[in-house]
Design a protein around this motif. Structure first.
Motif: not given
Length: 348
Positions: A108, A111, A149, A152, A288, A321, A324-325
């Motif tokens: 994403s 993200h 968040v 997402l 996303s 996913w 990613t953050i």
């Protein structure tokens, strides 16, 4: 040219570069099912998608831009510091985008942007300069990182559920249809793909619009957080150019590796994704596109033949996913540390 102006120009260029990488990273999200179902040739798909992708940011409002531009609080800091932090976070997001694109992983961009900025801000000026939104949530208000968040996280679940329901209804309605129905289903994708492109542009370009407007505000170039029209135009152009550059590695993952996509699946996936993403844009929720499109395909496959869904590929995507953050946050923090070291080299 003073330092603040130079940093602002650099930051604007990097925002547009991020927007471009976002475009070619997310191109597959929009065109994968169109190509997999043989509704359009790749060139036709890219042209149609490009036109509506450009219109999305110009006509889709600024609710998402307001959310993204206000989840970090850098007001009161020196302009050079705040802009350096933003540049570092953006570079971190771009690095992660390029890595996942190179590996063909449908991660994403949203993200990555959130993670990159959080990592740079926390390392540079502390966690108090991130609007986490936890205290506000206790009071019944959704804002800051919590709002981002939640959007997402919930959007993929909504995409799966809506895709499941839409395809179940479509299968029932067409249960006695002749195979010739595939032709109008393919033609219908000209509308649904255009709708998906418009909603993607309306949501994704606004993320860059929000950051770019924040740059102008912190640099003292605008008096308040209001997105100028030239910012909309610039972000729409960068995103569209990225879309038209393509992202063919991820086309294979979304179009073929999750579920065997036929015309009805493609139409339902595009319709589902466009509806979920555009609704999110209206309420200012950054989502996303990768998540929504991928999970809509999973929901459609699960409603028809659950065992035919390649859940192993789905698990691989979900794992990506989840990391990613934090991964993008780490990269953003590293970039800021390197920039800080270069700027203060030789100083005691």
């Amino acid at each position: 040219m003073d330092t603040v102006t130079l940093l602002a120009l650099l930051a604007v260029a990097i925002v547009l570069l991020f927007d471009y990488t976002n475009g070619f990273h997310d191109a597959a999200n929009i065109i994968a099912t169109v190509i997999a179902s043989r509704a359009m040739q790749p060139v036709t798909a890219v042209v149609i998608v490009g036109v509506f992708e450009f219109l999305g940011p110009l006509l889709g409002g600024t609710a998402v831009a307001n959310t993204i531009g206000k989840f970090v609080d850098l007001s009161g800091l020196p302009g050079t510091l705040s802009l350096t932090v933003l540049v570092s976070g953006l570079v971190g997001a771009i690095v992660w985008n390029l890595f996942t694109w190179w590996r063909g992983i449908p991660s994403s961009s949203s993200h990555a942007l959130i993670g990159g900025l959080i990592g740079a801000v926390v390392l540079a000026v502390g966690r108090d300069h991130v609007v986490w939104g936890v205290a506000e949530l206790a009071d019944g208000h959704v804002s800051g990182v919590v709002k981002v968040v939640l959007a997402l996280i919930l959007s993929p679940l909504v995409g799966f559920g809506v895709g499941y329901v839409v395809h179940t209804v479509a299968l029932y309605a067409l249960r006695a249809a002749h195979p010739r129905i595939n032709r109008p289903l393919r033609l219908g994708q000209f509308l649904t793909a255009a709708g998906l492109a418009f909603s993607h542009g309306a949501n994704d370009a606004q993320k860059s619009m929000g950051i770019l407007t924040l740059i102008l505000l912190l640099g003292g170039f605008i008096p308040s957080f209001e997105v100028p029209f030239w910012v909309m135009l610039a972000c729409a152009s960068a995103l569209t150019l990225g879309i038209m550059s393509g992202g063919w590695r991820i086309v294979r993952t979304l179009g073929f590796a999750i579920y065997k996509v036929r015309p009805l699946h493609a139409l339902d996936s595009q319709l589902t994704s466009a509806g979920v993403i555009f609704t999110a844009s209206l309420i200012g929720a950054p989502v996303s596109t990768t998540h929504v499109v991928a999970t809509s395909i999973m929901g459609i496959g699960a409603s028809e033949h659950p065992r035919a869904v390649r859940w192993g590929k789905a698990r691989e995507i979900v794992t990506t996913w989840l990391i990613t953050i934090p991964a993008a946050a780490l990269v953003g923090a590293i970039v800021y540390a390197l920039v800080f070291a270069i700027l203060h080299r030789g100083q005691p």
